[in-house]
Enzyme design. Structure first.
Site, short mmCIF file in Angstrom:
data_model
loop_
_atom_site.label_atom_id
_atom_site.label_comp_id
_atom_site.label_asym_id
_atom_site.label_seq_id
_atom_site.Cartn_x
_atom_site.Cartn_y
_atom_site.Cartn_z
CG ASP A 144 -0.63 25.87 5.26
OD1 ASP A 144 -1.27 24.61 5.29
OD2 ASP A 144 -0.95 26.79 5.63
N1 URA Z 1 -0.54 26.51 10.51
C1 URA Z 1 -0.72 27.17 9.13
O1 URA Z 1 -1.51 27.96 9.09
N2 URA Z 1 0.04 26.78 8.13
C2 URA Z 1 1.06 25.63 8.37
O2 URA Z 1 1.62 25.33 7.56
C3 URA Z 1 1.16 25.07 9.74
C4 URA Z 1 0.42 25.66 10.68
#
Ligand code: URA
Length: 246
Positions: A109
């Site tokens: 993310d």
């Molecule tokens: N899980 C999440 O919620 N975000 C990420 O970036 C990676 C794994």
């Protein structure tokens, strides 16, 4: 193993992302390419790719048949070519790697930091992302609320997320402070860690990926920096070798 066959220099440059074959030939004929400190001005010259270090316009470029990259993703970058709100992680790589088509191996993310792999090897990308290979991804999770033993139990026993009746599990969970959890998961569903923590009644306030398989992000790889992965590193990604060897 037999030695790889020597390859024309313009083809080598092309394979490394230095532009079209014609552009590569022009770079060579303009005496902008050196091998072992010597200018090579013949695009057709056959060159051995074994331990080859190119020097192109003064920049050293080690030959890699395929690109396998570990990157320390900073905050506020998106793992996409067409970003919505933040710059793309692809902006942080040299044009040669973009030209040869490196892609993120899964996504982090925008607000997640840590270890991100990139490669131009489709088979490798597939192997690293399929849950069948059972490759654990280790996240350090900062939580809004104090982590409770029953929440960890729930994560290990499996939680059901709203888009899939099949539960997802943490394969390992270790609390390292009141609000810090080190958790390993094998799948890579959308926002998986954040949704898993929400499902057990907590909230992720900071997320960092520190390892994939047995490959731990090198401590000297600073945010925004990347490094080539060698065969030994790739073995660690698949969980071969031990963490202690690194
Ligand atoms: N899980 C999440 O919620 N975000 C990420 O970036 C990676 C794994």
């Amino acid at each position: 193993m037999s030695k790889p066959k020597p390859i024309p220099l313009d083809k080598i440059l092309f394979s490394q992302g230095f532009g079209t074959r014609r552009h590569c030939a022009n770079l060579i004929m303009s005496e902008l390419v050196k091998i072992e400190g010597q200018v090579v001005d013949d695009p057709d010259m056959l060159i051995s790719i074994e331990n080859l270090q190119l020097e192109v316009e003064g920049e050293i470029w080690p030959f890699h048949e395929k690109a396998y990259i570990a990157f320390h993703k900073p905050m506020n970058y998106e793992c996409s070519h067409k970003t919505k709100h933040h710059p793309s992680v692809y902006n942080l790589f040299p044009s040669q790697l973009i030209e040869r088509g490196i892609q993120c191996v899964g996504r982090l993310d925008q607000d997640t930091t840590g270890l991100l792999l990139l490669s131009d090897d489709g088979q490798f990308i597939h192997q690293m992302t399929t849950p069948k290979k059972n490759i654990g991804k280790v996240y350090v999770i900062q939580t809004a609320e104090k982590i409770l033993a029953k929440q960890m139990e729930h994560l290990l026993n499996g939680v059901v997320l709203d888009d899939d009746p099949k539960p997802c599990f943490a394969t390992k969970c270790e609390q390292t402070a009141d609000n810090v959890l080190e958790m390993t998961i094998v799948e890579g569903r959308y926002h998986q860690v954040k949704r898993m923590l929400a499902a057990v009644g907590n909230h992720v306030s900071g997320l960092h990926r520190q390892a994939i398989g047995h490959y731990v992000m090198p401590s000297n790889l600073m945010e925004g920096q990347w490094t080539w992965l060698n065969q030994n590193d790739r073995d660690h990604l698949y969980g071969r070798g031990t963490k202690d060897e690194k």
